[in-house]
Scaffold this active site. Sequence first.
Site, short mmCIF file in Angstrom:
data_model
loop_
_atom_site.label_atom_id
_atom_site.label_comp_id
_atom_site.label_asym_id
_atom_site.label_seq_id
_atom_site.Cartn_x
_atom_site.Cartn_y
_atom_site.Cartn_z
N ILE A 82 0.82 -1.22 0.00
CA ILE A 82 0.00 0.00 0.00
C ILE A 82 0.84 1.27 0.00
CG2 ILE A 82 -2.01 -1.06 1.09
CD1 ILE A 82 -1.06 0.01 3.77
N GLY A 83 2.16 1.15 0.03
CA GLY A 83 3.00 2.34 -0.01
C GLY A 83 4.45 1.99 0.19
N SER A 84 5.31 2.99 0.00
CA SER A 84 6.74 2.78 0.20
C SER A 84 7.39 4.11 0.55
CB SER A 84 7.40 2.18 -1.04
OG SER A 84 7.27 3.06 -2.14
N GLY A 85 8.61 4.02 1.10
CA GLY A 85 9.34 5.23 1.47
C GLY A 85 9.89 5.12 2.86
N PHE A 106 12.90 4.08 4.10
CA PHE A 106 13.63 2.85 4.39
C PHE A 106 12.83 1.58 4.17
CE2 PHE A 106 15.79 5.97 7.08
CZ PHE A 106 17.10 5.77 6.73
N GLY A 107 11.62 1.65 3.67
CA GLY A 107 10.91 0.40 3.52
C GLY A 107 9.62 0.48 2.76
N VAL A 114 5.38 -0.57 2.76
CA VAL A 114 4.26 -0.72 3.69
C VAL A 114 3.24 -1.68 3.09
CG1 VAL A 114 2.51 0.50 5.01
CG2 VAL A 114 4.65 1.66 4.45
N LYS A 125 5.08 -1.74 8.15
CA LYS A 125 6.20 -1.16 7.41
C LYS A 125 7.41 -2.09 7.57
CE LYS A 125 8.80 3.20 7.07
NZ LYS A 125 8.92 4.55 7.65
N ASP A 177 10.09 16.22 7.75
CA ASP A 177 9.72 15.69 6.43
C ASP A 177 8.21 15.80 6.22
OD1 ASP A 177 10.27 14.66 3.95
OD2 ASP A 177 10.27 12.57 4.59
#
Length: 870
Positions: free
Chosen positions: A517-520, A522-523, A525, A539, A634
């Site tokens: 369902i997602g990324s960013g 360091f890893g 999700v 994550k 961030d």
Amino acid sequence: MGSLLFFFLSISLSCAFVYCLSSSEFIYPNYSASHFRFIDSSGSFLFSRNGTFKAALFNPRGQQTKFYLCVIHVASNTIVWSANRDEPISSSGQMNLTFRGIYITDEDGSFKWSTPQLRSPAAALRLTEMGNLVLLDQFNGTLWESFQHPTDTIVIGQYLPVETALFSAVSDYDLSTGDYKLAITASDAILQWRGLTYWKLSMDTKAYTNSNHAVEYMAINQTGLFLFGRNGSVVIIQMNLPQSDFRIAKLDVSGQFIVRGAAQTREFGGPADECRIPFICRKIGLCSDDATSGSPVCSCPSNFHLASQNTGDCVPADASYSLPVSCNTTYSSSQINSSSPVSYLRLNYGIDYFANYFTSPVKYGVDLSACQDLCSEDCSCLGIFYGNSSGSCYVVEYEFGSIISRTTSHNDWLGFVKTLVGAATRSFDDDNDIGGPTVQFPLIALVLLPCTGLILLLALGFLLWKRSRVSKTLMIKLGSLTCPSSGELDAFSIPGLPKRFEFEELEAATDNFQTKIGSGGFGTVYKGRLPDETLVAVKRITNLGVHGKRDFCNEIAIIGNIHHVNLVKLKGFCAQGRQWLLVYEYMNRGSLDCTLFGGGPVLEWKERVEIALGTARGLAYLHTGCERKIIHCDVKPENILLHANSPAKISDFGLSKLLSPEQSSLFTTMRGTRGYLAPEWLTSSAISDKTDVYSFGMVLLELVSGRKNCSIRTQSRSTSDDNSGGGHSSSSSGQGLVYFPLFALEMHERGSYLDLADLRLEGRVSSEEVEKLVRVALCCVHEEPSLRPNMVSVVGMLEGEIPLSRPRVESLNFLRFYGRRFAEASMIGEASAQNDVMLYPQANASRTKTKSGSNTYFSYISSQQISGPR
């Protein structure tokens, strides 16, 4: 006879000589003083030229255990400054003046306080007629001065700059730093108690606001109290007072900010209503006004009584109820009986709380039961205030102050104190207020203990020794962080923090990590479902290096210790071998960037405002509501998560930074995401919470337009108008790349706010609504950090509680450089203009030259350099 006369004359001259030395306005290096060294019984060793002020090793209120180096106003015997306020000395302690500065030691020689390292040797110490203690060099230049390091008082001639503060003393005889703070912000002077605001100068009926310029400092003079801007040429807020040649402004031990004139006449006190002082009646004490004297009267509310005369705190009258200890205090987990059922004692109608006027509800439009549930699930919550008519839910966190009896206002508010039912009886210590639970041993234990005690103690000692070897390697707490190796984490559980999962549990929950369902950060999700049917976002950390382990620990330590409705909740973690995973609550609508920039249904304006408010509240909590300030570093749409049944929440604290309230640190590595980074990242300036404010402003502009700030521009209403008639905007000419923040600035200057709104909202948003968000956003992205509002003020402006600030165009001109350079990059067709190049002006003092000798104001920086390791 002559010899005897000569002896007495010599003694008299010696005494006169010592007195003259102690009365001088200068002393010189290799000088020592103690309380008993001088004829002056007060321990005075330095006087200003006309004797208005004196410096002394002084014991306030005549007590004999705490002595301080103080500057004292002689006529009123008022302490206006103290050096070693948190490190008192005994009566035999000494003040020493050397070429390196002032040093204070106790009678055993132990160090207590000193001036900071000087740029050159000290030649003299002088006490001026204004009360300023000054270290001078051989050319009479100032090396250090007490005016630059205020304690709880300022005098005429002294400035209190923005982002500095006064802190109250604990008591009249203990000058240690207390819980009350007077802070100077870019727009006001505010009083705070443990991070919570309870008064603002601008709110006082005697104060007049003259200008919207940024505040630079506070000062008092012969005519009143003032907040000044533009190098003292503009009065921002003024409070006129009677003409007086002597005046001091002090944050009193009571929590009131008091201005006194000659003969200690009280000219002003804020807040005027003393019941609004947060701890005026101690914990849960009920404050009401005496009808005859006007002074506050303290009592306990119904269902409560005094714990003891010494503490003055109120506790439940029914002994079967006890007050919980907030999980964010310094008390150990053994003092919190979390297994006890939670109940609420009602405070009835007409009850007010100081913080409700300066904080936002954690939830709107909910019923009382839902409000109580929010508090029950949050170990830092100690009580709630609920508005019947609005459904607003306010929470009291970390520390419960005094409450206010108000029969004529806010009659629809109900207050409730959170209690534990059937918890172990708590003993109250006069100094600490709350002691550990009193444990009662059954009789059989007293019989068996002599027989088995040694065996049990040996076994317990072995277990504690074995655990201590592991726990010493993993010290995860807010503000002090050390990460172990992955092997050491395998068998470790962190008390008081989120659940530790086995890898197999999360592998099963995610169906072997099937649904991404997602990324960013360091890893990647994945969506998961726990055995109790709870949906979670898991994550999975990849490419874990030294920084990754540190940031993994950051996520656990930071997110696991804070609880707020606008911050994503960390439910657990896994650290097993090479498997490092974080388990979050699941947000079923994903991140803001997918919703805002994707092809799905358009976000309506009301929902955009709610997302902006939720994000602002979350950041405000990180900056001011935690024990230590947290800077996210961030802030971007990808880190703002949405849910169908809950407000927007901020996620991804892997890049967070912890700061003490007084700290302003320089980060050695750049962190964040291109397009949202504040200019100070590239100019060696201090990184503070104002960097998050800048990023939030950029996100706010994207909420307004519904597109990335650096994006392909489609034809807008303003473009059609320009092409059909006259000139056109520098940022909006032609089809292609556009730097939207510059376009927003230009439309703000023209008052054409509807041209900035998402075209998909045609007819469903007004110019006034767009103007509000655009003005807030532009104030947030001022190039100068001190001109940006803090997030608490941003929340106030978005809610309409405080007036909108006016953007300072001179601090937004850098956007014209950004936009022009961005357009040039588009025109020359750089292949990676959007993805690999970010444009920032250098600091004015460090403009660089090109080979042709022309000035350039920009650096070309790759996205990897700007984003840092991901």
